[in-house]
Structures are given as C-alpha cells and as structure tokens.
Design a protein around this motif. Structure first.
Motif, mmCIF file in Angstrom:
data_model
loop_
_atom_site.group_PDB
_atom_site.id
_atom_site.type_symbol
_atom_site.label_atom_id
_atom_site.label_comp_id
_atom_site.label_asym_id
_atom_site.label_seq_id
_atom_site.Cartn_x
_atom_site.Cartn_y
_atom_site.Cartn_z
ATOM 1 N N GLN A 12 -2.276 3.719 -3.766
ATOM 2 C CA GLN A 12 -2.420 2.420 -4.399
ATOM 3 C C GLN A 12 -2.442 1.358 -3.311
ATOM 4 O OE1 GLN A 12 1.107 1.297 -6.539
ATOM 5 N NE2 GLN A 12 -0.002 0.010 -7.979
ATOM 6 N N ALA A 13 -3.437 0.493 -3.333
ATOM 7 C CA ALA A 13 -3.577 -0.554 -2.321
ATOM 8 C C ALA A 13 -3.687 -1.915 -2.987
ATOM 9 C CB ALA A 13 -4.805 -0.310 -1.452
ATOM 10 N N ALA A 14 -2.808 -2.834 -2.565
ATOM 11 C CA ALA A 14 -2.883 -4.220 -3.029
ATOM 12 C C ALA A 14 -3.249 -5.164 -1.890
ATOM 13 C CB ALA A 14 -1.556 -4.626 -3.646
ATOM 14 N N SER A 15 -3.587 -4.598 -0.729
ATOM 15 C CA SER A 15 -3.951 -5.405 0.431
ATOM 16 C C SER A 15 -5.443 -5.704 0.446
ATOM 17 C CB SER A 15 -3.589 -4.673 1.728
ATOM 18 O OG SER A 15 -2.196 -4.487 1.844
ATOM 19 N N PRO A 16 -5.832 -6.972 0.530
ATOM 20 C CA PRO A 16 -7.267 -7.278 0.664
ATOM 21 C C PRO A 16 -7.831 -6.840 2.005
ATOM 22 C CG PRO A 16 -5.951 -9.273 0.870
ATOM 23 C CD PRO A 16 -5.013 -8.192 0.448
ATOM 24 N N PHE A 21 -6.909 3.891 -3.633
ATOM 25 C CA PHE A 21 -7.621 4.137 -2.386
ATOM 26 C C PHE A 21 -7.690 5.634 -2.125
ATOM 27 C CE2 PHE A 21 -3.267 3.944 -0.584
ATOM 28 C CZ PHE A 21 -3.268 5.061 0.244
ATOM 29 N N ASP A 56 0.855 -1.191 0.000
ATOM 30 C CA ASP A 56 0.000 0.000 0.000
ATOM 31 C C ASP A 56 0.891 1.240 0.000
ATOM 32 O OD1 ASP A 56 -2.440 -1.660 0.485
ATOM 33 O OD2 ASP A 56 -1.413 -2.008 2.386
ATOM 34 N N THR A 62 -10.851 0.108 5.932
ATOM 35 C CA THR A 62 -11.851 0.974 5.324
ATOM 36 C C THR A 62 -12.855 1.443 6.366
ATOM 37 O OG1 THR A 62 -13.259 -0.897 4.711
ATOM 38 C CG2 THR A 62 -11.660 -0.146 3.069
ATOM 39 N N SER A 72 -4.469 -4.710 -7.697
ATOM 40 C CA SER A 72 -4.107 -3.453 -7.045
ATOM 41 C C SER A 72 -5.175 -2.414 -7.346
ATOM 42 C CB SER A 72 -2.743 -2.971 -7.544
ATOM 43 O OG SER A 72 -2.375 -1.761 -6.932
ATOM 44 N N ASP A 73 -5.735 -1.815 -6.308
ATOM 45 C CA ASP A 73 -6.776 -0.794 -6.459
ATOM 46 C C ASP A 73 -6.262 0.556 -5.994
ATOM 47 O OD1 ASP A 73 -8.508 -2.713 -7.335
ATOM 48 O OD2 ASP A 73 -9.902 -2.574 -5.657
ATOM 49 N N SER A 103 -14.300 -3.606 -0.778
ATOM 50 C CA SER A 103 -13.327 -4.680 -0.929
ATOM 51 C C SER A 103 -12.458 -4.471 -2.149
ATOM 52 C CB SER A 103 -14.037 -6.043 -1.019
ATOM 53 O OG SER A 103 -14.913 -6.066 -2.128
ATOM 54 N N ASN A 104 -11.279 -5.059 -2.092
ATOM 55 C CA ASN A 104 -10.323 -5.017 -3.176
ATOM 56 C C ASN A 104 -10.870 -5.804 -4.365
ATOM 57 O OD1 ASN A 104 -7.798 -6.506 -4.492
ATOM 58 N ND2 ASN A 104 -7.066 -4.585 -3.668
#
Length: 418
Positions: free
Chosen positions: A377-381, A400, A360, A385, A397-398, A392-393
């Motif tokens: 940028q977040a790659a953690s499930p 944030f 993240d 939040t 990579s989403d 949810s992811n």
C-alpha cells in the motif's frame, strides 16, 4: 463481475510483467461488504482469492461445497482462471462470524484456508484434531479440493481464550502450517516444542498439521512477556521451504523475545519492533530468530523463502535507523516499506527501505528464480517507480507492485522517483 455490487467489494487484478499490461481486473462481491484478505496462484495461472463476506448474494457456482451463506459473516473462496473467468466459488462458514482468511496451495493443488471462527458449527470433518470450539473464537483450518466442490479436511485449533488465525503455508506433501495470535494459556502445544508455554499477553503460535489431518506434528508459542503479534491483516506471514523449515514474521513489544543467531539480538525501541523466525522441520528448535526494528514503529507483515533457504521479510518502518545492508534507498521522511533478506544462518546481506514521503507498507511477497516480488500500500505521491503500468498516485492510497533484483537478493540500480 464487471460492475460494483455493494458497499465494499473485493477486486482482483492480474498484470503481465513481460508486456507491462493489465490482463484482467474485476470486482468480486455482493450487495453487502466484502473483506478480501489473501490469494494464491498455481503454476498454470489459476488464482484462488479468499476473504470474508456479509453478502448473502456473493457469487457462488454450481457444485460449490457451500453455495449458500450460513449466517453473519462467512469466509469465501473463489477460483479464477488465467484470463479472469470465475471457475468456482464457495462460502465457508457456520452461523456466526468466520473471518480473517488466508490461503495457500500444496503440491497436489489442495486449497488450505485459515481464519478464525465464532461459529459453534463451523464445518469440520470426522478426523478433526479439534472437533469443537474451545473459546470465544478459535482458529480454523479447512482444506478444499482444487475445484472447491469438496471439504477434504476441517478442524478448529485453539484454547479457552481468543485465538485468531492469521496466515497459512503448505508444503508439497500437504502438511499445513497455521500461524495465529493467541491469548490462550492452554493453546494446544506438543511435547518437544521449542516454546511449549505462553510467554504472556498476546503470543504468536504456529501449528503444523499432518497431510492426513490426524496429527498435530508440532505446535508452539512464539513470544516473550509483552505482546507478540503474528502477521497483521492482509499479510503473508508464514512460509515453508522445500526442506520443511517454517518461517514466521510479526511484530512485538517484548524485550525478552527468544532470539537465536540474530542479525538484531535486542529490541530496537519505539512502539514495537518487527520480528522474524525460522523453525526446524520437527518444530523442536529455532534456527534463527531476530528483531527487525529501530527506534520508531516497525512491523514485519510478510515473508517468503527461496530454494536455498534464504528468507525475505517485508513490512514497514518509521525508524530512520532500521537495520539495512547494501540498501537501494535511504530512509524517507514518512513511513517506508522495507525488504530484508536473511540467510539460512541468520545473517543478512541485503536490507533496504522502499518508499516516499508518505505512508508505504509492504504486505505480500513472492520469490522466484528471477526476482523478489513485493506488493503493498502506497500513499506517497513520490513512491519510486520504474517502467510503471501506472506512473502516479491516483488517490489517497494506492496499491503498489515492485520487482527487485534477480532472486539472489542483489539490488538493481536505484529506482528513479516520478
């Protein structure tokens, strides 16, 4: 633009924080690749989006300053209205590569854009402080009218080696603050600058250009004997407050970085540490300069300043011993984003990890009277939040978006993982 146009498109989205709804979301691109980098929003909700494009059919508008692609990769600047309608859009560049763009708005609505140019014919104006390119690629600074119809000012800034414009800030008077990476030992600096000579390797550089474009107000290196990288791609690594103090973040391998009133006076170890500095309005001294890092890899990627002269540095850290103060979250097992508030005297009262067990990274930051806003940028499930638009992811990579506290750096209750 409602449909996907090419290999890699830009996208732009607006979220209403009061209703937690998506106001608009759009593609932005042509049939080739787009490389989006930065955006700025004015008080009326008009957004200016910048990046670089190889698409000759990138959407431009009638009356745009440069409606036609000039060659290779051009910068682009697009203006979107409060509901997402395209109001203006232009290319910006010469016949070679013009890329790595960043944008800021001043008090008069002028659009300040920086990046780097390999073009010998990047558009410059008659009062440019450096009308010709000095090295393989130089920084550029362009100022456009708010409707993107007129180039108000254009110049190169650089020495005989590589200079890569990374970030820009603008004050209410219309001065530009250009932050770059430089390998040039002859990068243009000014008498009385706090660091007039190259420290070694890659240095960060900051240059203040007057509102009329006729004067390099100050220009200085920032760096030690190792590599000192200003903000990385996608970062918002420069800011200026109402008193004219400038702020810069980056990351460094130098153990001899010049530090002043530092919350962390020595290199933390590991592959690299983040750093943050505050520069006096005349460019002659550092109010404070500090490392930000522990025994892992740490990078500072964005910074913003509030009305009281406090700064909020963000980025990411692999270090479990990253310096914290009154944190809202302990370190996780992965790479975490961080937020650190630095007071005008260099002290900190708030510094925290933010992330899950993946990777993240904090990249963009904005401060209002009510809160600190952070994107990344977040790659953690298990990224934490609260009141999520998307709980949810959805993929590898989403993006944030996070709102913290009430603008004074005081943390809210800890977020709940979902």
């Amino acid at each position: 633009q409602s449909s996907y146009a090419g290999a890699v498109d830009s996208f732009v989205a607006k979220i209403d924080p009061t209703t937690n709804t998506l106001v608009y979301a759009t593609y932005l691109g042509g049939t080739s690749d787009e490389d989006p980098r930065s955006m700025a929003v004015d008080s009326s909700g008009v957004a200016y989006v910048v990046g670089a494009t190889s698409s000759t059919d990138f959407p431009t508008t009638a009356g745009a300053y440069q409606p036609v692609h000039a060659g290779d990769k051009d910068a682009y600047v697009t203006r979107l209205g409060p509901t997402g309608a395209m109001q203006a859009s232009t290319f910006l560049g010469g016949t070679s590569q013009d890329a790595r763009t960043n944008v800021a708005l001043d008090g008069n609505g002028v659009v300040h854009v920086v990046g780097y140019s390999k073009s010998n014919n990047f558009p410059v104006t008659g009062n440019a402080i450096q009308p010709t390119k000095a090295g393989n690629h130089d920084n550029y600074l362009a100022r456009l009218s708010s409707d993107l119809s007129t180039l108000l000012y254009g110049t190169y800034i650089g020495g005989s080696h590589h200079d890569t414009g990374r970030s820009v800030a603008a004050d209410d008077e219309g001065n530009s603050y250009v932050v770059s990476w430089t390998m040039s030992s002859d990068y243009p600096t000014t008498p009385g600058a706090f660091q007039p000579t190259h420290g070694g390797g890659v240095d960060t550089a900051i240059s203040k250009i007057s509102a009329d474009g006729n004067q390099l107000v100050y220009s200085s290196y920032i760096g030690g004997s190792g590599d000192d990288w200003g903000p990385y791609s996608g970062g918002q690594g420069a800011a200026v407050d109402s008193a004219g103090n400038a702020y810069v973040v980056g990351f460094t391998t130098s153990t001899d970085l010049p530090v002043v009133n530092a919350l962390q006076p020595t290199y933390g170890g590991g592959e690299e540490d983040g750093f943050a500095v505050r520069i006096t309005p005349d460019g002659s001294a550092l109010d404070w300069a500090t490392y930000l890092g522990g025994t892992g890899k740490d990078e500072a990627l964005g910074i913003a300043a509030d009305s009281a002269g406090a700064a909020y540095a963000i980025g990411f850290t692999q270090s479990s011993n990253f310096p914290t103060a009154d944190p809202i979250q302990a370190p996780n097992k992965g790479i975490d984003a961080f937020v650190t508030k630095i007071e005008p005297n260099g002290a900190t009262v708030f510094s925290t990890f933010l992330g899950g067990n993946g990777t993240d990274k904090g990249r963009g930051v904005f401060v209002s009277a009510e809160a600190v806003y952070m994107s990344g940028q977040a790659a953690s499930p298990d990224f934490p939040t609260v009141n999520p638009l998307q709980p949810s992811n959805a993929g590898k990579s989403d993006a944030f978006v996070v709102k913290i506290g009430d603008g004074d750096g005081e943390p809210p209750p800890p977020p709940s993982p979902t």
